[in-house]
Design a protein around this motif. Structure first.
Motif, PDB file in Angstrom:
ATOM      1  N   LEU A 132      -7.343  21.783   9.432  1.00 55.53           N
ATOM      2  CA  LEU A 132      -8.036  20.858  10.811  1.00 55.53           C
ATOM      3  C   LEU A 132      -9.199  20.154  10.286  1.00 55.53           C
ATOM      4  O   LEU A 132      -9.632  19.044  10.862  1.00 55.53           O
ATOM      5  CB  LEU A 132      -8.180  21.605  11.882  1.00 55.53           C
ATOM      6  N   LEU A 133     -10.237  21.114   9.768  1.00 54.42           N
ATOM      7  CA  LEU A 133     -11.442  20.629   9.266  1.00 54.42           C
ATOM      8  C   LEU A 133     -11.789  19.845   7.924  1.00 54.42           C
ATOM      9  O   LEU A 133     -12.586  19.280   7.754  1.00 54.42           O
ATOM     10  CB  LEU A 133     -12.401  21.591   9.571  1.00 54.42           C
ATOM     11  N   GLY A 134     -10.310  19.808   7.093  1.00 53.02           N
ATOM     12  CA  GLY A 134     -10.410  19.096   5.863  1.00 53.02           C
ATOM     13  C   GLY A 134      -9.667  20.180   4.798  1.00 53.02           C
ATOM     14  O   GLY A 134      -8.872  20.288   4.866  1.00 53.02           O
ATOM     15  N   GLU A 135     -10.839  20.144   3.941  1.00 50.43           N
ATOM     16  CA  GLU A 135     -10.157  21.153   2.838  1.00 50.43           C
ATOM     17  C   GLU A 135     -10.281  22.594   2.886  1.00 50.43           C
ATOM     18  O   GLU A 135      -9.816  23.264   2.022  1.00 50.43           O
ATOM     19  CB  GLU A 135     -11.122  20.749   1.316  1.00 50.43           C
ATOM     20  N   ASN A 136     -10.875  23.085   3.654  1.00 55.56           N
ATOM     21  CA  ASN A 136     -11.076  24.297   3.953  1.00 55.56           C
ATOM     22  C   ASN A 136     -10.734  25.115   5.257  1.00 55.56           C
ATOM     23  O   ASN A 136     -10.868  24.361   6.403  1.00 55.56           O
ATOM     24  CB  ASN A 136     -12.770  24.726   4.030  1.00 55.56           C
ATOM     25  N   PHE A 137     -10.075  26.237   5.004  1.00 51.51           N
ATOM     26  CA  PHE A 137      -9.364  26.951   6.175  1.00 51.51           C
ATOM     27  C   PHE A 137     -10.577  27.505   7.063  1.00 51.51           C
ATOM     28  O   PHE A 137     -11.667  27.845   6.731  1.00 51.51           O
ATOM     29  CB  PHE A 137      -8.573  28.101   5.498  1.00 51.51           C
ATOM     30  N   SER A 138     -10.552  27.308   8.342  1.00 50.94           N
ATOM     31  CA  SER A 138     -11.327  27.922   9.428  1.00 50.94           C
ATOM     32  C   SER A 138     -10.686  28.745  10.634  1.00 50.94           C
ATOM     33  O   SER A 138      -9.363  28.724  10.595  1.00 50.94           O
ATOM     34  CB  SER A 138     -12.301  26.629   9.980  1.00 50.94           C
ATOM     35  N   LEU A 157      -3.773  15.818  11.471  1.00 50.98           N
ATOM     36  CA  LEU A 157      -3.291  16.218  10.315  1.00 50.98           C
ATOM     37  C   LEU A 157      -2.843  15.085   9.574  1.00 50.98           C
ATOM     38  O   LEU A 157      -2.230  15.126   8.214  1.00 50.98           O
ATOM     39  CB  LEU A 157      -2.298  17.477  10.135  1.00 50.98           C
ATOM     40  N   ALA A 158      -2.701  13.775  10.193  1.00 46.06           N
ATOM     41  CA  ALA A 158      -1.711  12.602   9.411  1.00 46.06           C
ATOM     42  C   ALA A 158      -2.490  11.945   8.289  1.00 46.06           C
ATOM     43  O   ALA A 158      -1.669  11.490   7.528  1.00 46.06           O
ATOM     44  CB  ALA A 158      -1.660  11.663  10.526  1.00 46.06           C
ATOM     45  N   ASP A 159      -3.574  12.384   8.047  1.00 44.94           N
ATOM     46  CA  ASP A 159      -4.458  11.780   6.700  1.00 44.94           C
ATOM     47  C   ASP A 159      -4.240  12.736   5.500  1.00 44.94           C
ATOM     48  O   ASP A 159      -4.360  12.524   4.499  1.00 44.94           O
ATOM     49  CB  ASP A 159      -5.904  11.676   6.867  1.00 44.94           C
ATOM     50  N   GLY A 160      -2.976  13.723   5.901  1.00 46.76           N
ATOM     51  CA  GLY A 160      -2.946  14.490   4.434  1.00 46.76           C
ATOM     52  C   GLY A 160      -3.892  15.777   4.297  1.00 46.76           C
ATOM     53  O   GLY A 160      -3.411  16.520   3.452  1.00 46.76           O
ATOM     54  N   ARG A 161      -4.848  16.209   5.121  1.00 52.30           N
ATOM     55  CA  ARG A 161      -5.757  17.209   4.961  1.00 52.30           C
ATOM     56  C   ARG A 161      -4.859  18.504   5.290  1.00 52.30           C
ATOM     57  O   ARG A 161      -3.844  18.441   5.975  1.00 52.30           O
ATOM     58  CB  ARG A 161      -6.854  17.042   6.114  1.00 52.30           C
ATOM     59  N   PRO A 162      -5.207  19.345   4.548  1.00 50.58           N
ATOM     60  CA  PRO A 162      -4.482  20.452   4.334  1.00 50.58           C
ATOM     61  C   PRO A 162      -4.728  21.424   5.685  1.00 50.58           C
ATOM     62  O   PRO A 162      -4.080  22.309   6.031  1.00 50.58           O
ATOM     63  CB  PRO A 162      -4.891  21.311   3.126  1.00 50.58           C
TER      64      PRO A 162
END
Length: 226
Positions: free
Chosen positions: A157-163, A150-155
């Motif tokens: 784990l896979l990026g922009e979308n909840f999974s 998560l260190a790159d600021g993504r909200p």
């Protein structure tokens, strides 16, 4: 007439997973309020369905699933047209998703259960401060991998979308809080964001009922698992 869906089990981090998946998918289902280590576990219908004496159990017609991870994966694939909670099977993205989910179940959930057994249930599994300390240290080393993710600021784990990978991780982070394991500020922020979802709030209220909380707290503990 379509067979009813049922979730047997409330009051634990693992039962929360089944309720949360169904809430995110907007599916109607029945809840059978089986609470670990209470007389409800002796319900004859539950005992006939599940010889493992564990919760959660997901029932839909002839299908019976008794592992929380398997319930999550089944629902994600079976009802993906309602909400994409996992990448398409066979894709590179799905391989990454599976890697994160299995890592969570094996490297985060498992040491938390060691703490549960020897810290919360010493009368059943034996008291072992060494095992508790070692499991806690192991969890903190492994959860650092998720912090890095998560260190790159993504909200998510896979990026922009909840999974469903987030769903599994958050149930472990909440469990870690119960057993007083410290989380990084990044993981705390991530946890706060994901638990603000309407699906989480709906599932939490269905899983952690006042009765369940009173029974578990009255036993001197808040149960984290079966």
């Amino acid at each position: 007439m379509a067979a009813a869906m049922r979730v047997w089990g409330i009051g634990t981090s693992r039962t929360l997973r089944a309720h949360w998946m169904l809430a995110e998918l907007g599916l109607d289902y029945e809840t059978r309020e089986i609470i670990p280590r209470t007389p409800s576990m002796d319900d004859p219908d539950f005992c006939a369905l599940n010889q493992r004496s564990k919760v959660p159990v997901f029932e839909h017609g002839d299908l019976v699933i008794g592992e929380s991870g398997a319930i999550v994966f089944h629902l994600a694939d079976r009802y993906r047209e309602r909400c994409a909670l996992a990448p398409s099977p066979g894709s590179d993205e799905r391989a990454s998703f599976d890697d994160l989910c299995i890592f969570t179940l094996m490297e985060l959930d498992a040491p938390l259960y060691v703490i549960r057994r020897h810290g919360g249930l010493p009368e059943v599994y034996g008291e072992s401060p060494v095992a508790i300390q070692s499991a806690g240290e192991y969890f903190l080393r492994q959860v650092a991998e998720m912090d890095r993710r998560l260190a790159d600021g993504r909200p998510y784990l896979l990026g922009e979308n909840f999974s469903a990978a987030d769903l599994l991780l958050v149930t472990c982070l909440g469990w870690a809080r119960i057993v007083d394991l410290p989380l990084s500020s990044r993981l705390e922020e991530y946890l706060a964001g994901v638990t603000s979802r309407a699906g989480y709030r709906e599932a939490f209220s269905r899983n952690f009922t006042p009765e369940a909380m009173a029974l578990l707290s009255g036993a001197g503990r808040v149960d984290a698992t079966s």
